[in-house]
Enzyme design. Sequence first.
Site, PDB file in Angstrom:
ATOM      1  N   CYS A   2       0.847  -1.197   0.000  1.00 23.68           N
ATOM      2  CA  CYS A   2       0.000   0.000   0.000  1.00 23.68           C
ATOM      3  C   CYS A   2       0.883   1.248   0.000  1.00 23.68           C
ATOM      4  O   CYS A   2       2.062   1.192   0.292  1.00 23.68           O
ATOM      5  CB  CYS A   2      -0.874   0.003   1.250  1.00 23.68           C
ATOM      6  SG  CYS A   2      -1.891  -1.453   1.402  1.00 23.68           S
ATOM      7  N   TRP A   6      -3.220  -2.189  -1.614  1.00 22.82           N
ATOM      8  CA  TRP A   6      -2.908  -3.485  -2.240  1.00 22.82           C
ATOM      9  C   TRP A   6      -3.576  -4.511  -1.332  1.00 22.82           C
ATOM     10  O   TRP A   6      -3.119  -4.715  -0.203  1.00 22.82           O
ATOM     11  CB  TRP A   6      -1.402  -3.699  -2.295  1.00 22.82           C
ATOM     12  CG  TRP A   6      -0.990  -4.995  -2.895  1.00 22.82           C
ATOM     13  CD1 TRP A   6      -0.951  -6.211  -2.279  1.00 22.82           C
ATOM     14  CD2 TRP A   6      -0.544  -5.229  -4.240  1.00 22.82           C
ATOM     15  NE1 TRP A   6      -0.522  -7.177  -3.134  1.00 22.82           N
ATOM     16  CE2 TRP A   6      -0.270  -6.615  -4.356  1.00 22.82           C
ATOM     17  CE3 TRP A   6      -0.375  -4.431  -5.337  1.00 22.82           C
ATOM     18  CZ2 TRP A   6       0.183  -7.191  -5.535  1.00 22.82           C
ATOM     19  CZ3 TRP A   6       0.080  -4.995  -6.516  1.00 22.82           C
ATOM     20  CH2 TRP A   6       0.357  -6.365  -6.610  1.00 22.82           C
ATOM     21  N   ASN A  11      -0.696   1.210   6.203  1.00 19.93           N
ATOM     22  CA  ASN A  11       0.029   0.241   5.380  1.00 19.93           C
ATOM     23  C   ASN A  11       0.607  -0.788   6.340  1.00 19.93           C
ATOM     24  O   ASN A  11       1.200  -0.430   7.347  1.00 19.93           O
ATOM     25  CB  ASN A  11       1.157   0.941   4.604  1.00 19.93           C
ATOM     26  CG  ASN A  11       1.935  -0.038   3.740  1.00 19.93           C
ATOM     27  OD1 ASN A  11       1.469  -1.157   3.475  1.00 19.93           O
ATOM     28  ND2 ASN A  11       3.104   0.360   3.290  1.00 19.93           N
ATOM     29  N   GLY A  12       0.392  -2.071   6.047  1.00 16.90           N
ATOM     30  CA  GLY A  12       0.898  -3.138   6.905  1.00 16.90           C
ATOM     31  C   GLY A  12      -0.237  -4.085   7.240  1.00 16.90           C
ATOM     32  O   GLY A  12      -1.265  -4.110   6.566  1.00 16.90           O
ATOM     33  N   GLU A  58      14.731 -23.059 -10.974  1.00 14.69           N
ATOM     34  CA  GLU A  58      14.476 -21.620 -10.820  1.00 14.69           C
ATOM     35  C   GLU A  58      15.757 -20.817 -11.021  1.00 14.69           C
ATOM     36  O   GLU A  58      15.758 -19.773 -11.672  1.00 14.69           O
ATOM     37  CB  GLU A  58      13.855 -21.346  -9.453  1.00 14.69           C
ATOM     38  CG  GLU A  58      13.607 -19.889  -9.122  1.00 14.69           C
ATOM     39  CD  GLU A  58      12.683 -19.183 -10.111  1.00 14.69           C
ATOM     40  OE1 GLU A  58      12.052 -19.848 -10.952  1.00 14.69           O
ATOM     41  OE2 GLU A  58      12.653 -17.938 -10.082  1.00 14.69           O
ATOM     42  N   LYS A  70      16.239 -17.953 -13.856  1.00 13.89           N
ATOM     43  CA  LYS A  70      16.667 -16.581 -13.536  1.00 13.89           C
ATOM     44  C   LYS A  70      17.843 -16.182 -14.425  1.00 13.89           C
ATOM     45  O   LYS A  70      17.887 -15.115 -15.005  1.00 13.89           O
ATOM     46  CB  LYS A  70      17.091 -16.486 -12.058  1.00 13.89           C
ATOM     47  CG  LYS A  70      15.982 -16.516 -11.059  1.00 13.89           C
ATOM     48  CD  LYS A  70      15.170 -15.254 -10.985  1.00 13.89           C
ATOM     49  CE  LYS A  70      13.961 -15.203 -11.858  1.00 13.89           C
ATOM     50  NZ  LYS A  70      12.960 -16.208 -11.834  1.00 13.89           N
ATOM     51  N   GLU A  91      16.835 -15.785 -18.129  1.00 15.49           N
ATOM     52  CA  GLU A  91      15.949 -14.638 -18.359  1.00 15.49           C
ATOM     53  C   GLU A  91      16.709 -13.324 -18.471  1.00 15.49           C
ATOM     54  O   GLU A  91      16.362 -12.467 -19.275  1.00 15.49           O
ATOM     55  CB  GLU A  91      14.976 -14.494 -17.182  1.00 15.49           C
ATOM     56  CG  GLU A  91      13.826 -15.442 -17.162  1.00 15.49           C
ATOM     57  CD  GLU A  91      12.846 -15.034 -16.101  1.00 15.49           C
ATOM     58  OE1 GLU A  91      11.819 -14.437 -16.462  1.00 15.49           O
ATOM     59  OE2 GLU A  91      13.100 -15.298 -14.919  1.00 15.49           O
ATOM     60  N   HIS A 130      22.903 -39.830 -16.652  1.00 13.36           N
ATOM     61  CA  HIS A 130      22.005 -40.375 -17.692  1.00 13.36           C
ATOM     62  C   HIS A 130      22.072 -39.553 -18.971  1.00 13.36           C
ATOM     63  O   HIS A 130      21.070 -39.378 -19.660  1.00 13.36           O
ATOM     64  CB  HIS A 130      20.572 -40.423 -17.145  1.00 13.36           C
ATOM     65  CG  HIS A 130      20.441 -41.287 -15.940  1.00 13.36           C
ATOM     66  ND1 HIS A 130      20.517 -42.665 -15.996  1.00 13.36           N
ATOM     67  CD2 HIS A 130      20.307 -40.969 -14.630  1.00 13.36           C
ATOM     68  CE1 HIS A 130      20.407 -43.162 -14.775  1.00 13.36           C
ATOM     69  NE2 HIS A 130      20.284 -42.157 -13.921  1.00 13.36           N
ATOM     70  N   LYS A 146       5.979  -9.096 -18.223  1.00 18.25           N
ATOM     71  CA  LYS A 146       5.766  -9.425 -16.809  1.00 18.25           C
ATOM     72  C   LYS A 146       4.585 -10.373 -16.640  1.00 18.25           C
ATOM     73  O   LYS A 146       4.592 -11.241 -15.800  1.00 18.25           O
ATOM     74  CB  LYS A 146       5.532  -8.152 -15.980  1.00 18.25           C
ATOM     75  CG  LYS A 146       5.409  -8.413 -14.484  1.00 18.25           C
ATOM     76  CD  LYS A 146       6.630  -9.088 -13.918  1.00 18.25           C
ATOM     77  CE  LYS A 146       6.457  -9.541 -12.476  1.00 18.25           C
ATOM     78  NZ  LYS A 146       7.563 -10.422 -12.030  1.00 18.25           N
TER      79      LYS A 146
END
Length: 604
Positions: free
Chosen positions: A2, A75, A99-100, A480, A484, A487, A503, A599
């Site tokens: 927020c 948010w 906010n929080g 991942e 990264k 990308e 293998h 995105k």
Amino acid sequence: MCGIVGYLGEKNSKEILLGGLKELEYRGYDSAGIAVLQDGQFDSFKAIGKLVNLEEKTKDFVTDKFSIGIGHTRWATHGKPTELNAHPHLGSESYVVHNGIIENYAELKKELIAEGVTFLSQTDTEVIVHQFEKNLKTANSAFDAFKTTISQLEGAYATLLVTKGEEETIFFAKHGSPMLVGINAENEKYFASSDTPLIGHCSDVNYFEDGDFGYVTPDELAIFDVTGVKKEPVFQKLSTNKLSAQKDGFRFFMEKEIYEQSTVIADTLIGRLCDAEVLFDELDPTLFDGINEIKLCACGTSYHSALTATYLFERHAKVKTSIEVASEFRYRDPIMTKDTLFVVISQSGETADTLETLKMAKAAGLKTLVICNVDNSSMVRLADACILTRAGVEKGVASTKAFATQVTVFWMMSLYLAGLKKALPQEEIARQIALLREVPASVKVEDEMHEKIKRLSKRYLHGHGFFFIGRDVFYPLALEGALKLKEISYLHAEGYPSGEMKHGPIALADPELFTIALLPQHLLYEKAKSNVEELSARDSTICAISSIAFDKADDFIPINECKDYMLEFFEMMVVLQVLSLEISVRLGNDVDMPRNLAKSVTVE
Ligand code: AGP
């Protein structure tokens, strides 16, 4: 995340508040609002969606004399993005923005309702203004009532409160969420969640510390520390570069978001952990009635967090778990049975392939759950149930904090299910909950580690490719890490289960093949180590990541000694994120906006 703004002065409050909120748009939001007190009269406006909707609502509203005002972009974390849930929240004669996450809001709300208070929203924030007005009835002053209110809140907050009886005062408090106050030669006071709204308006700013609270008037800025002792403001000059300010001084949004992981994971955990029980108040436990299998479906990084979940769900909750790549699942005429809970995972909640699989599951009559970062997104609106990851807006195309919070939610969910199914002893659930509480600390980026990786990255700018290898949950982490790097550096990289090297892939081993080896101490260490030794024996260049020194590696990135493999997971995750970032920086790439990528992939 927020965004908060506040203003006290003679200028046009409305324009200043709206302008400030626009500067905070980069934090992401789904609704916004302002409240202004002038001539003893409050005017408040709220709108869902983008700020243009709020601007439309306020177009006939004018502030042309001294006033105080507060504004907010929301948010959603508790309660859907609706006008009622948008801030500022109203008591009978006071407004608040926040906010929080107020961790004890449920208890406070229950007491207030029992005393006859009517709540309009589903938010945790609204308890602040009603608690303040309850305290106002018995306090010696509005400030005392505010001080008492803040002492009764648990959790994270940056909050501003204005009340009709104090026409020249804005009350503030900060704990766990950022906020600063700015001053200038015209005796104005500006508040914001970050620098950018104050640039061009203030000469000096004071960044509040956790526990700070107080008030401003035209002639005073009164700050008190957590013990209630008055303290002098510590002013510093405000930066003038807005984009740099949005990045909070980091070089890229991705870098900022890697550093934010500690904070946002703490948010992900708030209100969901008891000593021996995980709580998801957004879930109805009957969602899992009659369920014998969980099928996870996602794309990209979200697929990797879901793959991590398959290990945790079967290990902790003893529930059969399968996983699908959404773009494959869509077209392979899958068999779907109603005893399967279909779970989609998406940072954006808009990925076309994943969304289509959700529609398929709904059409087949399966119960559905979405793990998402964006409330009110298409998937959140469509699924039967939703768990929000609370990562806040993620600007970097290469996902970092979204992945970290997804894995955190899945770890919690595996324990939640284990509790429902009595699949784990209470003491084991309690042990792992204690570990979960350590995750925010485990993902803090240590300067020494970052500097080491920055130096090391110069060695990994060429070669004919990378293997990222790991076992068990470190296999999805290896995937991942490879994604990264691909990308944002455009170098070829593959993630592999360590045991798969012999293998076929080991045929590529030579000094120009870089192997990033994940060697957790607490999970199959000896097995993984021998796989790496196979590669090292064939002269592959090895970079080992471990808490245990590995003498056959060409490079070694140490992580802290951890109590458990899941904490090693999060520590190694940060290393992989920083490594891909620094390699990309050296290659001169656009870290935040890599070529060919978007995105949110809302097309097939
Ligand atoms: C992550 O770094 C990538 N940008 C990409 O793989 C992303 O995870 C994928 O497109 C899925 O997005 P979603 O989580 O918003 O559904």
